[in-house]
Write an enzyme that holds these catalytic residues in place. Structure first.
Site, PDB file in Angstrom:
ATOM      1  N   GLY A  14      15.089 -26.935  18.672  1.00 28.86           N
ATOM      2  CA  GLY A  14      13.923 -27.693  19.046  1.00 28.86           C
ATOM      3  C   GLY A  14      12.676 -26.420  18.729  1.00 28.86           C
ATOM      4  N   GLN A  19       4.896 -22.057  19.855  1.00 30.75           N
ATOM      5  CA  GLN A  19       5.842 -20.918  19.526  1.00 30.75           C
ATOM      6  C   GLN A  19       5.327 -20.288  18.316  1.00 30.75           C
ATOM      7  OE1 GLN A  19       9.088 -23.359  20.715  1.00 30.75           O
ATOM      8  NE2 GLN A  19      10.223 -21.360  21.247  1.00 30.75           N
ATOM      9  N   CYS A  26      15.869 -19.999  24.556  1.00 30.88           N
ATOM     10  CA  CYS A  26      14.442 -20.332  24.025  1.00 30.88           C
ATOM     11  C   CYS A  26      14.408 -19.262  23.012  1.00 30.88           C
ATOM     12  CB  CYS A  26      13.364 -20.246  24.992  1.00 30.88           C
ATOM     13  SG  CYS A  26      11.662 -20.528  24.445  1.00 30.88           S
ATOM     14  N   LEU A  27      13.899 -19.558  21.791  1.00 28.30           N
ATOM     15  CA  LEU A  27      13.565 -18.631  20.828  1.00 28.30           C
ATOM     16  C   LEU A  27      12.589 -17.721  21.256  1.00 28.30           C
ATOM     17  CD1 LEU A  27      13.421 -20.986  17.574  1.00 28.30           C
ATOM     18  CD2 LEU A  27      15.209 -19.444  18.262  1.00 28.30           C
ATOM     19  N   HIS A  48      11.675 -29.362  27.261  1.00 28.40           N
ATOM     20  CA  HIS A  48      11.718 -27.765  27.120  1.00 28.40           C
ATOM     21  C   HIS A  48      10.349 -27.684  26.077  1.00 28.40           C
ATOM     22  CE1 HIS A  48      13.381 -23.914  26.257  1.00 28.40           C
ATOM     23  NE2 HIS A  48      12.658 -23.950  25.327  1.00 28.40           N
ATOM     24  N   HIS A  74       6.498 -25.935  26.610  1.00 29.62           N
ATOM     25  CA  HIS A  74       5.700 -24.891  25.639  1.00 29.62           C
ATOM     26  C   HIS A  74       4.272 -25.540  25.337  1.00 29.62           C
ATOM     27  CE1 HIS A  74       8.755 -22.239  24.708  1.00 29.62           C
ATOM     28  NE2 HIS A  74       9.528 -23.001  24.214  1.00 29.62           N
TER      29      HIS A  74
END
Ligand code: NI
Length: 179
Positions: A46, A51, A91-92, A133, A137
Site C-alpha cells: 500500500g 508518502q 512502512c516504506l 495504515h 498517512h
C-alpha cells in the site's frame, strides 16, 4: 510511468494533512499510475500520496500475491469497523522498523475510484489493516505513533543510532510488507 521518491521518517512533510481530491484530470491519473509503479517497484502492499509528497487523499493498494489486484481509494471514509486484531506492520517511510498495531480487521469503506465514481466495499484481514495504515498517512500519522510507549522509546533510540529498530523480515518473504 515514473517511480517516485518516498519520503522517510523524520521528514516533516510526512506530517502534512492531505486535502480531498476535487479534480479527476490527467494529472491525477498520472499520479495514480506513478504510485502503482512505485508500489510494485518497492514490493509493498500500500502507498498513500503523502508518502510521495503529494498531499491529496489518494491511496493505492494491492495485497494480492501475484500483484494482480490494484485498488484505488480516493477521499476514503471508513463507515464501519469490526473485529479488532493485532497485526505486525512495517512502512516504506520508516525503513527497517516493524511493530504490532491494534486495528479493526473488518471494514466497510466508501471512496471514489480514479474516475471520481463513488463505490462502497467490505475489506478484511490484510487489506483492512493496510487501508487504515494508509488513511493514517493522509492524516500525518505514522504506525510508529501507534506503538506502545516502551516500543516507541526503543524505536526512537535505535533510529537515532542509525540502526534498525527490529530485524526486518526475510527478503521476499515478508509477513508485514511495507505500506
Ligand atoms: Ni506506511
Amino acid at each position: 510511468m515514473t517511480r517516485l521518491a518516498i519520503l522517510e521518517y523524520p521528514d516533516p512533510r510526512l506530517r502534512t494533512k492531505a486535502e480531498p481530491v476535487s479534480r479527476f484530470d490527467a494529472d491525477l491519473s498520472r499520479l495514480v499510475d506513478d504510485m502503482f509503479e512505485t508500489l510494485y517497484a518497492s514490493r509493498a502492499i500500500g502507498l498513500a500520496a503523502t508518502q510521495v509528497d503529494a498531499h491529496v487523499r489518494l491511496i493505492v493498494i494491492d495485497v494480492s500475491d501475484d500483484r494482480s489486484a490494484p485498488s484505488v481509494f480516493i477521499n476514503p471514509e471508513i463507515l464501519l469497523r469490526r473485529a479488532i486484531g493485532m497485526v505486525e506492520e512495517s512502512c516504506l517511510s520508516v525503513p527497517g522498523v516493524m511493530g504490532d498495531v491494534v486495528r479493526a480487521t473488518k471494514l466497510r469503506v466508501r471512496a471514489l475510484d480514479r474516475h471520481g465514481v463513488p463505490f462502497e466495499c467490505d475489506l478484511e484481514g490484510l487489506a483492512a489493516v493496510c487501508l487504515q495504515h494508509e488513511i493514517d498517512h493522509l492524516l500525518g500519522t505514522l504506525f510508529v505513533d501507534r506503538l506502545s510507549f516502551w516500543k516507541r522509546l526503543k524505536v526512537r533510540r535505535e533510529l537515532r543510532r542509525g540502526g534498525r529498530a527490529v530485524a526486518a523480515a526475510e527478503p521476499g518473504g515478508s509477513l508485514a510488507p511495507g505500506a
